[in-house]
Motif scaffolding. Structure first.
Motif, PDB file in Angstrom:
ATOM      1  N   LEU A 103       0.847  -1.188   0.000  1.00  0.00           N
ATOM      2  CA  LEU A 103       0.000   0.000   0.000  1.00  0.00           C
ATOM      3  C   LEU A 103       0.883   1.239   0.000  1.00  0.00           C
ATOM      4  CD1 LEU A 103      -2.714  -1.030   2.645  1.00  0.00           C
ATOM      5  CD2 LEU A 103      -3.010  -0.850   0.159  1.00  0.00           C
ATOM      6  N   SER A 143     -15.863  -1.309  -3.161  1.00  0.00           N
ATOM      7  CA  SER A 143     -14.772  -2.280  -3.026  1.00  0.00           C
ATOM      8  C   SER A 143     -15.279  -3.575  -2.414  1.00  0.00           C
ATOM      9  CB  SER A 143     -13.651  -1.703  -2.160  1.00  0.00           C
ATOM     10  OG  SER A 143     -13.973  -1.849  -0.795  1.00  0.00           O
ATOM     11  N   THR A 167       0.667  11.513  -4.603  1.00  0.00           N
ATOM     12  CA  THR A 167       0.137  10.190  -4.257  1.00  0.00           C
ATOM     13  C   THR A 167      -1.273  10.310  -3.697  1.00  0.00           C
ATOM     14  OG1 THR A 167       2.383   9.434  -3.792  1.00  0.00           O
ATOM     15  CG2 THR A 167       0.574   8.097  -2.902  1.00  0.00           C
ATOM     16  N   ARG A 175      -3.691  10.981  -6.407  1.00  0.00           N
ATOM     17  CA  ARG A 175      -3.894   9.802  -7.242  1.00  0.00           C
ATOM     18  C   ARG A 175      -4.831   8.802  -6.560  1.00  0.00           C
ATOM     19  NH1 ARG A 175      -0.663   5.356  -7.380  1.00  0.00           N
ATOM     20  NH2 ARG A 175       0.931   6.486  -6.264  1.00  0.00           N
ATOM     21  N   ILE A 176      -4.558   8.489  -5.282  1.00  0.00           N
ATOM     22  CA  ILE A 176      -5.398   7.475  -4.630  1.00  0.00           C
ATOM     23  C   ILE A 176      -6.825   8.003  -4.415  1.00  0.00           C
ATOM     24  CG2 ILE A 176      -3.476   6.221  -3.572  1.00  0.00           C
ATOM     25  CD1 ILE A 176      -4.133   7.441  -0.914  1.00  0.00           C
ATOM     26  N   GLU A 211      -8.588   7.686  -7.738  1.00  0.00           N
ATOM     27  CA  GLU A 211      -8.872   6.299  -8.112  1.00  0.00           C
ATOM     28  C   GLU A 211      -9.851   5.627  -7.146  1.00  0.00           C
ATOM     29  OE1 GLU A 211      -4.472   5.552 -10.168  1.00  0.00           O
ATOM     30  OE2 GLU A 211      -4.947   4.583  -8.254  1.00  0.00           O
ATOM     31  N   ARG A 222      -9.481   5.076  -3.979  1.00  0.00           N
ATOM     32  CA  ARG A 222      -8.801   4.115  -3.125  1.00  0.00           C
ATOM     33  C   ARG A 222      -8.792   4.510  -1.649  1.00  0.00           C
ATOM     34  NH1 ARG A 222      -3.396   3.267  -6.293  1.00  0.00           N
ATOM     35  NH2 ARG A 222      -2.819   2.355  -4.289  1.00  0.00           N
ATOM     36  N   ASN A 274      -5.370  -0.963  -2.325  1.00  0.00           N
ATOM     37  CA  ASN A 274      -4.353  -0.999  -3.384  1.00  0.00           C
ATOM     38  C   ASN A 274      -5.032  -0.772  -4.740  1.00  0.00           C
ATOM     39  OD1 ASN A 274      -5.632  -3.440  -3.758  1.00  0.00           O
ATOM     40  ND2 ASN A 274      -3.754  -4.597  -4.142  1.00  0.00           N
ATOM     41  N   ASP A 275      -4.228  -0.687  -5.812  1.00  0.00           N
ATOM     42  CA  ASP A 275      -4.824  -0.310  -7.099  1.00  0.00           C
ATOM     43  C   ASP A 275      -5.769  -1.392  -7.614  1.00  0.00           C
ATOM     44  OD1 ASP A 275      -2.788  -2.072  -7.558  1.00  0.00           O
ATOM     45  OD2 ASP A 275      -1.825  -0.903  -9.143  1.00  0.00           O
ATOM     46  N   ARG A 276      -5.526  -2.624  -7.257  1.00  0.00           N
ATOM     47  CA  ARG A 276      -6.373  -3.717  -7.727  1.00  0.00           C
ATOM     48  C   ARG A 276      -7.619  -3.909  -6.856  1.00  0.00           C
ATOM     49  NH1 ARG A 276      -3.549  -9.589  -8.844  1.00  0.00           N
ATOM     50  NH2 ARG A 276      -5.430 -10.736  -9.341  1.00  0.00           N
ATOM     51  N   GLY A 277      -7.587  -3.341  -5.657  1.00  0.00           N
ATOM     52  CA  GLY A 277      -8.760  -3.407  -4.784  1.00  0.00           C
ATOM     53  C   GLY A 277      -8.844  -4.658  -3.932  1.00  0.00           C
TER      54      GLY A 277
END
Lengths: 225, 77
Positions: free
Chosen positions: A101, A127, A156, A159-160, A163, A165, A186-189
């Motif tokens: 993370l 999520s 950062t 970005r999160i 997205e 996140r 995380n980016d993939r969830g």
């Protein structure tokens, strides 16, 4: 197939039993208890939980030593394969130190250990972990930490946030966390780290049950996937 | 070879411990302290053949968290 999970215990973990009980009660199935020195995880895991505590006495930095322990290499590989991973409190610190993370958890801005129920806002209910909540829902979950002050650079953080996140945000200031962030995906969830303890809000005797939906949805999300 | 690794928080990263030390110094009556930043010193005794690259690697992989910290390596003469 029965739901299969593992709770990792590091030397100094102290919420590992609470985590295992919460998973047994809410998710059911088989809960393996895995020691930090184990190089391999049990086969066929659906879910790995890294519990709260003070792994390795918080030496060097909170979570730093645990992140380099043998079992964490296996956890990183499992996360990369798509296994669902939850890190709570010290577990969140371990996940950031292991690079699963973004960001870091620093000493609370107010210096003191904070131990109390806090209000959280569910920022993203899309999520695997949060689909059992309403978007914007306010829930109550306890925190108990000295190093929960989430830090990442502005790029950062942008970005999160962009997205989706940020899973949970503190409804008010708790520990100085950037943008009041309490939990990050995380980016993939498939990996969530959070400082509050959902495993401590599972049954009425805990003073509330707002943590249940997280564990319920880990099972539901995996069955539907 | 004696090596000293000095780990400090990056500029711009709030340092609650430094701030508490600052307040304590003021409480003791010391004047003119403009700022305090707390860091960490790690002393290593390594084989003389240890390369600079290996030392850098140790710092990046464990001794410092590059998200929030910088490090400096000093070798004893």
């Amino acid at each position: 197939m029965a739901f299969t999970s593992a709770v990792i215990t590091f030397p100094g973990s102290n919420c590992d039993r609470d985590m295992a009980v919460a998973i047994e009660q809410v998710c059911g199935g088989t809960v393996h208890r895995v020691w930090h020195g184990d190089a391999d995880l049990p086969d066929g895991l659906d879910f790995i939980a890294l519990p709260g505590g003070f792994s390795y006495g918080d030496y060097l930095r909170s979570g730093a030593m645990a992140a380099r322990s043998p079992v964490m290499q296996a956890v990183v590989r499992a996360a990369e394969r798509g296994v669902t991973v939850l890190g709570v409190c010290n577990g969140f610190q371990v996940l950031t130190e292991a690079g699963l993370l973004p960001g870091a958890l620093m000493r609370n801005a107010g210096i003191r250990f904070v131990c109390r129920d806090v209000a959280l806002t569910v920022e993203n209910n899309q999520s695997l972990f949060t689909a059992g909540y309403e978007a914007g829902q306010q829930i109550t979950i306890p925190v108990a930490h000295h190093d929960g002050n989430y830090f990442a650079d502005d790029a950062t953080l942008d970005r999160i946030e962009g997205e989706g996140r940020v899973a949970f945000r503190y409804a008010g200031p708790v520990n100085g966390s950037a943008r009041n962030i309490a939990g990050v995906l995380n980016d993939r969830g498939n990996v969530l780290g959070m400082m509050p303890h959902p495993e401590r809000m599972i049954e009425a005797a805990h003073g509330g049950t707002d943590g249940r939906a997280l564990f319920e949805n880990v099972v539901r999300g995996l069955v539907e996937a | 070879m004696k090596v000293r690794v000095i780990v400090t928080l990056k500029n711009g990263v709030l340092d609650p411990q430094g701030r508490a030390i600052h307040h304590a110094l003021e409480g003791l009556g010391f004047e003119g302290v403009n700022d305090v930043r707390a860091g960490r010193v790690i002393e290593l005794d390594v084989a003389d053949s240890t390369s600079d690259e290996a030392l850098d690697d140790m710092c990046r992989k464990l001794l410092a968290n590059m998200v929030i910290e910088n490090y400096r390596i000093e070798k004893a003469a």
